[in-house]
Design a protein around this motif. Structure first.
Motif, short mmCIF file in Angstrom:
data_model
loop_
_atom_site.label_atom_id
_atom_site.label_comp_id
_atom_site.label_asym_id
_atom_site.label_seq_id
_atom_site.Cartn_x
_atom_site.Cartn_y
_atom_site.Cartn_z
N LEU A 1 -3.06 -0.30 20.03
CA LEU A 1 -2.94 0.76 19.04
C LEU A 1 -3.12 2.14 19.68
CD1 LEU A 1 -4.91 -0.78 16.03
CD2 LEU A 1 -2.45 -0.35 16.17
N LEU A 2 -4.05 2.18 20.64
CA LEU A 2 -4.31 3.44 21.35
C LEU A 2 -3.08 3.87 22.14
CD1 LEU A 2 -6.55 5.53 21.97
CD2 LEU A 2 -7.14 4.15 23.97
N TYR A 3 -2.45 2.92 22.81
CA TYR A 3 -1.25 3.23 23.59
C TYR A 3 -0.09 3.64 22.66
CZ TYR A 3 -2.56 2.10 28.39
OH TYR A 3 -3.11 2.13 29.66
N MET A 4 -0.04 3.01 21.49
CA MET A 4 1.01 3.38 20.53
C MET A 4 0.79 4.83 20.07
SD MET A 4 2.03 1.55 16.92
CE MET A 4 2.30 0.00 17.75
N ALA A 5 -0.44 5.16 19.78
CA ALA A 5 -0.74 6.53 19.35
C ALA A 5 -0.42 7.52 20.47
CB ALA A 5 -2.22 6.63 18.96
N TYR A 6 -0.69 7.12 21.69
CA TYR A 6 -0.38 8.00 22.83
C TYR A 6 1.12 8.22 22.95
CZ TYR A 6 -0.33 9.92 27.58
OH TYR A 6 -0.13 10.72 28.66
N ALA A 7 1.91 7.13 22.75
CA ALA A 7 3.36 7.24 22.85
C ALA A 7 3.90 8.17 21.77
CB ALA A 7 4.00 5.87 22.75
N VAL A 8 3.34 8.05 20.55
CA VAL A 8 3.77 8.94 19.47
C VAL A 8 3.41 10.38 19.82
CG1 VAL A 8 3.39 9.57 17.05
CG2 VAL A 8 3.62 7.15 17.71
N ASN A 9 2.21 10.57 20.30
CA ASN A 9 1.76 11.93 20.67
C ASN A 9 2.63 12.50 21.79
OD1 ASN A 9 -0.47 14.05 20.41
ND2 ASN A 9 -0.56 13.58 22.61
N ASP A 10 3.08 11.59 22.67
CA ASP A 10 3.92 12.00 23.81
C ASP A 10 5.40 12.02 23.44
OD1 ASP A 10 3.99 12.85 26.51
OD2 ASP A 10 4.66 10.87 27.14
N GLU A 11 5.69 11.69 22.17
CA GLU A 11 7.07 11.64 21.66
C GLU A 11 7.93 10.67 22.47
OE1 GLU A 11 8.64 15.57 21.44
OE2 GLU A 11 7.20 16.22 19.91
N ASN A 12 7.31 9.58 22.92
CA ASN A 12 8.02 8.56 23.69
C ASN A 12 8.34 7.39 22.74
OD1 ASN A 12 9.07 6.86 25.61
ND2 ASN A 12 7.37 7.11 27.05
N TYR A 13 9.27 7.64 21.82
CA TYR A 13 9.54 6.66 20.77
C TYR A 13 10.24 5.41 21.29
CZ TYR A 13 8.41 10.75 17.99
OH TYR A 13 7.78 11.83 17.47
N ALA A 14 10.90 5.51 22.43
CA ALA A 14 11.60 4.34 22.98
C ALA A 14 10.62 3.22 23.28
CB ALA A 14 12.37 4.73 24.24
N LYS A 15 9.43 3.56 23.74
CA LYS A 15 8.42 2.55 24.05
C LYS A 15 7.93 1.84 22.78
CE LYS A 15 8.35 3.08 28.49
NZ LYS A 15 8.81 1.97 29.35
N ILE A 16 7.90 2.60 21.69
CA ILE A 16 7.45 1.98 20.44
C ILE A 16 8.45 0.92 19.98
CG2 ILE A 16 6.88 2.46 18.01
CD1 ILE A 16 6.07 5.26 18.86
N VAL A 17 9.72 1.24 20.18
CA VAL A 17 10.78 0.32 19.77
C VAL A 17 10.85 -0.89 20.68
CG1 VAL A 17 13.27 0.07 19.41
CG2 VAL A 17 12.11 2.18 18.71
N ASN A 18 10.75 -0.64 22.00
CA ASN A 18 10.97 -1.70 22.99
C ASN A 18 9.71 -2.51 23.30
OD1 ASN A 18 13.66 -0.91 23.25
ND2 ASN A 18 13.15 0.61 24.82
N GLY A 19 8.56 -2.07 22.83
CA GLY A 19 7.34 -2.81 23.08
C GLY A 19 6.51 -2.19 24.19
N PHE A 20 5.22 -2.63 24.29
CA PHE A 20 4.26 -1.99 25.18
C PHE A 20 3.87 -2.86 26.37
CE2 PHE A 20 3.63 0.10 21.13
CZ PHE A 20 3.58 1.43 21.51
N SER A 21 4.53 -3.97 26.55
CA SER A 21 4.09 -4.88 27.61
C SER A 21 4.12 -4.23 28.99
CB SER A 21 4.95 -6.14 27.60
OG SER A 21 6.32 -5.80 27.79
N ASN A 22 5.13 -3.39 29.25
CA ASN A 22 5.26 -2.73 30.56
C ASN A 22 4.99 -1.23 30.51
OD1 ASN A 22 6.03 -5.14 31.91
ND2 ASN A 22 8.12 -4.92 31.10
N TYR A 23 4.56 -0.77 29.34
CA TYR A 23 4.30 0.67 29.18
C TYR A 23 2.96 1.02 29.84
CZ TYR A 23 3.54 5.20 26.86
OH TYR A 23 3.30 6.52 26.59
N SER A 24 3.04 1.87 30.83
CA SER A 24 1.81 2.25 31.56
C SER A 24 1.59 3.76 31.47
CB SER A 24 1.90 1.83 33.04
OG SER A 24 3.03 2.42 33.66
#
Length: 834
Positions: free
Chosen positions: A472-495
């Motif tokens: 959830l923390l990483y999802m919030a970070y992606a939203v804050n960073d406007e990195n919406y592609a990671k939200i759609v594609n999943g967080f398994s490799n999102y670093s």
């Protein structure tokens, strides 16, 4: 008709009459000038503490240099906390560790480095690297350091820090002592060279008034360098003493035939143009310093030129009134001169006139070659001073036990941690680099670096945090960073870089979006504090800063070459125009590059400035060339000495002293040359040179001794490398100048007088022998018979027979009604005023 004749007479003597009127006004209005100087002195006592002093030489580098750009960028982008190295000697390791625990408990200390390695504990000495929680310019940082010193009271401690102005304060104390010693020398020399005891207080009051007003007007420049603040007053005294001595000697000469007031007026009217001309050579040499790229040249030149101008004002406006006050006392306290004649010098010069000049040419060529190898340095680390400051002693003690650090900052565009990591890795592989420090290679937790990228799972394992919370923390970070592609594609490799996620987590907890247990919260707060300190110092809004610790000395060809190579290495990863490497080594590299140009410019401009003054002084092309050759030769010899000794010379000292020597020491040569040219056609050459040296010796001894001893005192008693270097070079150079003008210049004048005459461009005015009888008025420089022989400048009436050559004037017949000659003279002066 009467008015027309009066205007013509007045025109022929306009300059002399004007100066007499000016001198009369100054002497008769002396109480007004006493009042004005009194007000100025009182004001100066108050304003002398208003001036701001800059203690960093790097502040005077041109804005285009890398050091200036780097310092400006660091000030804009980063926070530099106050730091200190504290060494505690003669303690066992257990005691050192206990001290570490006590220091670490202080709230004012945000970082404290200490362990049992040789870098922090060696030879029963402990070294603590302390970072305070305040910027280095904040007074609270100094207060925190005082708290540390108080805690360690009773221990044998040594503190090294860039905070505060301890070195500047010690330098000020040293210069105060030097000023007292120079004052004693001045009084002693004046007593020795005086002809009346009462003239000494006249000269001293003049000097002291000029010096105090100079110090009181420093604030007008806003900020002055520590070098100017230290040496201006001492050099002002040594450089301008001639002016007061010339006026005093003129007064004593006029007073042989005139009363106190009349002698004062006549002496001042003649001394003003003479003294002002003498000052032009000195100011010409100083003006050359204003052409330096290195701003401290302009700073010193403006300070010294202002000091000389104020000395001139004191001599022209204050000293005439002092002479009126002390005139009777001067008459009553006359004594025999203690300065003997030196006929042996003139005789030696005449006998060796064919030997010494060729030898001097050989020495000149050799000195030029040798001085070109003078070992100039651009920092303080390779300088040796007779006196060491407390800071120098502390640094030496720490270096003996733990070695010294030489590091530079490497500033690159921010935003790419991978590039920073690769750049640091490549630099660390170089033998010239001991180690480096940047966000990309600072360990955070469990072997992870601050900028290492972690996935949500890795982050949860590191902090022992529930994976769902981490996700959830990483999802919030992606939203804050406007990195919406990671939200759609999943967080398994999102670093995400560890430091970024830590700072984001802290903000989320602080805003109440995330709740952690107490242990995890305590760890997060500690980590946040340390990471924030790292970010403040190493990452700005647009740029990142890395610290590169070198195995090289602060300066030298190898160091300078590697700085250029660092640009090339960084250029592989970034635009090379965006890369800056500020630091002590780069500062000295910039000083080295500016010196290559400034040294040539200062020498050329100082020679040209003095040449112009001498051309119009002697009205000859040959004389200026001979005099400049002599003084330039002395300058070369001066800097050939440290080249032979292989003793390092601070580059700034060389440029300043070269300018002062060319502008001030040449006055000694002018005194001798001017007198010899005046006497050589009136008596045999041998007698002329003997009389010249007898005449010049007291003046050279007075001025030369003061300047030489002032330089020696500064060179032997100052702990600052730049100030000490100025003193050593100036003292040695002045002694060499005195020796050369006494034992080399006379032979050159005897051998080169025909060249001087042939290159003269003075205009010869044809003379006409005029004859008249009865009452007549004569104006001008005359030679002839008036019931006897008369030679000199004459303005007045003659009754009798006159056979005169009149130069630069005229003789006209007047109506003679047989009246008293004094009344006719008064009547004539009244008509002239009309």
């Amino acid at each position: 008709m009467v008015i027309k004749m009066a205007k013509e007479a007045k025109s022929s003597n306009e300059n002399s009459s004007f100066m007499i009127k000016v001198a009369t006004f100054i002497v008769d209005r002396r109480n007004l000038f006493f009042l004005l100087f009194g007000i100025a002195l009182i004001f100066s006592v108050v304003s002398m503490n208003w001036v701001k002093v800059e203690n960093a030489l790097s502040a005077y580098l041109p804005d285009t240099t890398e050091t200036s750009k780097g310092l400006d960028r660091m000030e804009e982008q980063f926070i530099t906390y106050g730091t200190a190295k504290v060494m505690v000697s003669n303690i066992p390791y257990e005691e050192a560790d206990r001290i570490y625990q006590e220091l670490d408990a202080l709230d004012s200390i945000i970082m404290l480095d200490f362990d049992n390695s040789r870098e922090h504990y060696n030879n029963f000495s402990a070294l603590y690297d302390i970072t305070f929680g305040y910027e280095e310019t904040d007074d609270r940082a100094l207060a925190a350091l005082d708290e540390v010193k108080e805690m360690l009271d009773g221990y044998d401690i040594y503190v090294s820090t860039s905070m505060g102005d301890a070195s500047a304060e010690q330098l000020a104390q040293e210069m105060a002592v030097i000023s007292v010693l120079v004052a004693i020398v001045v009084v002693s020399v004046l007593l020795l060279t005086s002809q009346t005891w009462a003239e000494v207080p006249v000269l001293l009051l003049t000097f002291c008034s000029a010096a105090l007003i100079t110090k009181g007007t420093n604030f007008m420049m806003g900020t002055i360098s520590f070098v100017s603040n230290s040496v201006t007053i001492v050099l002002q005294l040594a450089l301008s003493v001639d002016y007061a001595v010339i006026f005093c000697n003129r007064y004593k000469e006029e007073h042989q035939t005139l009363g106190i007031r009349e002698a004062d007026i006549m002496a001042l009217s003649k001394a003003i143009p003479e003294i002002f001309s003498s000052s032009l050579t000195t100011m010409g040499g100083l003006i050359a310093m204003m052409f330096m790229q290195f701003g401290i040249g302009s700073d010193m030149a403006l300070c010294l030129i202002r000091a000389i101008l104020l000395s001139l004002l004191a001599v022209f406006l204050l000293m005439p009134g002092l002479i009126m006050l002390f005139g009777k006392a001067m008459d009553k306290t006359k004594h025999k001169s203690f300065i003997p004649d030196i006929p042996f010098v003139g005789k030696f010069a005449y006998k060796t006139r064919y030997i010494v000049p060729p030898l001097f040419v050989v020495v000149l060529v050799g000195a030029y070659i040798i001085q070109s190898h003078c070992p100039y340095v651009y920092g303080y680390t390779q300088l040796e001073t007779p006196v060491q400051s407390d800071a120098m002693l502390v640094d030496e003690m720490i270096d003996e036990s733990f070695g010294s650090d030489n590091f530079v900052a490497l500033i690159v565009p921010a935003g790419n941690y991978e590039k920073e990591k690769k750049l640091l890795k490549e630099l660390d592989a170089r033998p010239e680099v001991d180690h480096s420090q940047g966000l990309a290679n600072i360990e955070a937790i469990d072997g992870y670096m601050l900028t290492d990228k972690l996935t949500a799972r890795e982050f949860s394992e590191l902090l022992e945090l529930d994976y769902e919370v981490a996700e959830l923390l990483y999802m919030a970070y992606a939203v804050n960073d406007e990195n919406y592609a990671k939200i759609v594609n999943g967080f398994s490799n999102y670093s995400v870089p560890l430091i970024d996620m830590f700072m984001f987590l802290y903000d989320e907890v602080d805003e109440g979006y995330v709740t952690l247990d107490d242990d995890l919260m305590e760890m997060l707060e500690d980590a946040h504090t340390q990471m924030q300190i790292a970010l403040d110092q190493l990452q700005g809004e647009d740029y990142s800063r890395m610290l590169i610790y070198l195995t090289l000395p602060e300066e030298g060809d190898e160091t300078f070459a590697f700085l250029d190579e660092m640009h090339e290495i960084a250029g592989k990863y970034y635009d090379v125009n965006e890369v800056l490497i500020p630091g002590e080594s780069m500062s000295q590299y910039d000083l080295y590059k500016t010196f290559q140009r400034d040294n040539t410019v200062v020498n050329v401009v100082s020679i040209l400035a003095v040449l112009v003054v001498l051309l119009f002084t002697f009205m000859s092309a040959g004389m200026p060339v001979l005099l400049i050759m002599v003084i330039q030769g002395v300058i070369w010899v001066n800097f050939a000495v440290p080249a032979i000794q292989q003793k390092n010379v601070f580059f700034l000292s060389a440029m300043i002293v070269s300018s002062i020597q060319m502008g001030a020491n040449i006055d000694y040569a002018i005194v001798i040359s001017g007198r010899f040219m005046e006497l050589k056609d009136k008596m045999p050459k041998k007698d002329a040179i003997i009389e010249t040296m007898n005449f010049a010796f007291p003046t050279i001894v007075t001025s030369g001794t003061m300047l030489a001893l002032a330089g020696i005192f500064i060179g032997q008693m100052s702990s600052d490398g730049a100030v000490c270097g100025i003193g050593q070079c100036l003292g040695r150079g002045t002694i060499l100048s005195i020796f050369t003008v006494m034992f080399v210049l006379p032979q050159i004048l005897l051998l080169g007088e025909k060249i001087i005459d042939r290159t003269s461009f003075a205009v010869s005015i044809p003379l006409k022998l005029e004859r008249a009888s009865g009452l007549m008025r004569v104006d001008g420089i005359i030679q002839g018979q008036v019931n006897g022989t008369i030679v000199g400048e004459f303005h007045g009436l003659v009754r009798g027979d006159a056979n005169l050559f009149v130069n630069m004037g005229k003789m006209e017949q007047k109506q003679d009604d047989g009246s008293d000659l004094m009344k006719l003279t008064q009547k004539e002066e009244g008509e002239n005023d009309v």
